[in-house]
Write a protein that holds these residues in place. Structure first.
Motif: not given
Length: 326
Positions: A162-178
């Motif tokens: 769900n955190t990865e999905l939210l990161g995709e939705a708000v354009g912050a995939e790299e931040g979620v990876d960290e």
């Protein structure tokens, strides 16, 4: 302690992801898929189709005006430095005090949205989960809404997804990876110290009553992900745990007793968890006699109970407790 303080390093929010497709005169548009989200380009506009707990939701590009009824999602957005325009302010935990000001819209409670305000503000994205998930049908009629409810049976993986999905939705995939990398490190550290720590039992106190939780339950993260050996394997996985007696705790005789104070979490009640458990029966347990009773952060574990940054803090809390006794 703020949610940001639960991270060991600041996360720099990734730039808003723009998913562009190269078109040729005789070729169809390519389709890019990432996890549960897929991006389609039409007439120069990017559409994200998000698959979530209650279906699919289309977003016209990266949302700028975000409302969330879910504090786990708020913790993630806060960690990513993504602006949040509206939150449920009723009983807003102190950890989110920066969102209590007039610059953030009050959109109701986590159980009952202020539909009139939400409709008037017309957000680009509304987030619900858990306690607010029943409002999804009505909120989705107002604006694009996603349900990020977690699955307790696969809690760790569900929170990460769900955190990865939210990161995709708000354009912050790299931040979620960290954030996920930090979580993996914290979980590994917790499992290392838990391997030789003995057995553990997690209980919740509320109004003088005690309920217990085991693997696969609402707080089974302690066992399932962090590796603490359960003192009791077959605790009923109910929402509010299995009602137990002090004699049950003594019979289980955990080496470690992990305690959640619900009254402290919701700001009600008069007897705190320590007072409830301070009795002759519990005194006979190994956990009490060895001073191995851990009072967990009730906001992180009970109120928020989700989002990768919160899980990282929960893992670190358990690691610190076990290390202090070693």
């Amino acid at each position: 302690m703020s949610i940001r303080s639960l991270r060991r390093a600041a996360v720099v929010a990734a730039p808003a992801a723009v998913l562009a497709l190269s078109l040729s005169a005789c070729a169809d548009a390519d389709e890019t898929e990432a996890g549960a989200a897929e991006a389609d380009t039409a007439a120069g506009a990017t559409t994200l189709t998000i698959e979530h707990a209650q279906g699919t939701t289309e977003l016209d590009g990266v949302p700028e005006k975000i409302f969330t009824f879910d504090y786990a999602a708020l913790a993630v957005l806060d960690a990513l430095d993504v602006d949040v325009a509206g939150v449920a302010k009723s009983n807003l935990p102190d950890v989110f005090s920066e969102y209590a000001g007039d610059d953030v819209t009050d959109i109701g409670t986590i159980f009952e949205p202020d539909y009139e305000t939400v409709a008037a503000e017309q957000p680009d994205l509304i987030i619900v989960a858990g306690r607010s998930s029943t409002a999804y049908p009505d909120l989705s009629e107002i604006a694009p809404t996603i349900d990020l409810s977690n699955d307790w049976a696969t809690f760790h993986d569900s929170v990460v997804a769900n955190t990865e999905l939210l990161g995709e939705a708000v354009g912050a995939e790299e931040g979620v990876d960290e954030l996920v990398a930090d979580l993996d490190e914290s979980v590994a550290a917790a499992r290392e110290v838990a391997a030789d720590a003995g057995t553990g039992l997690i209980v919740l106190t509320s109004g003088g009553e005690v309920t217990a939780y085991g693997p696969g339950s609402r707080f089974g993260y302690l066992h399932d992900a962090l590796g603490v050996t359960p003192a009791v394997e077959d605790v009923e996985a109910e929402t509010h745990g299995e009602a137990v007696s002090f004699e049950f705790i003594l019979e289980a005789d955990p080496d470690w007793l992990f305690v959640l104070d619900r009254d402290a979490a919701i700001g009600e009640g008069t007897d705190n968890a320590e007072q409830v458990l301070d009795n002759a029966v519990v005194h006979e347990t190994t956990a009490w006699s060895e001073d191995q009773v851990v009072y967990l952060d009730p906001v992180a574990w009970y109120i928020v109970n989700g989002g990768v940054p919160t899980l990282t803090g929960m893992a670190d809390e358990v690691t610190a407790a076990l290390q202090d006794a070693s």
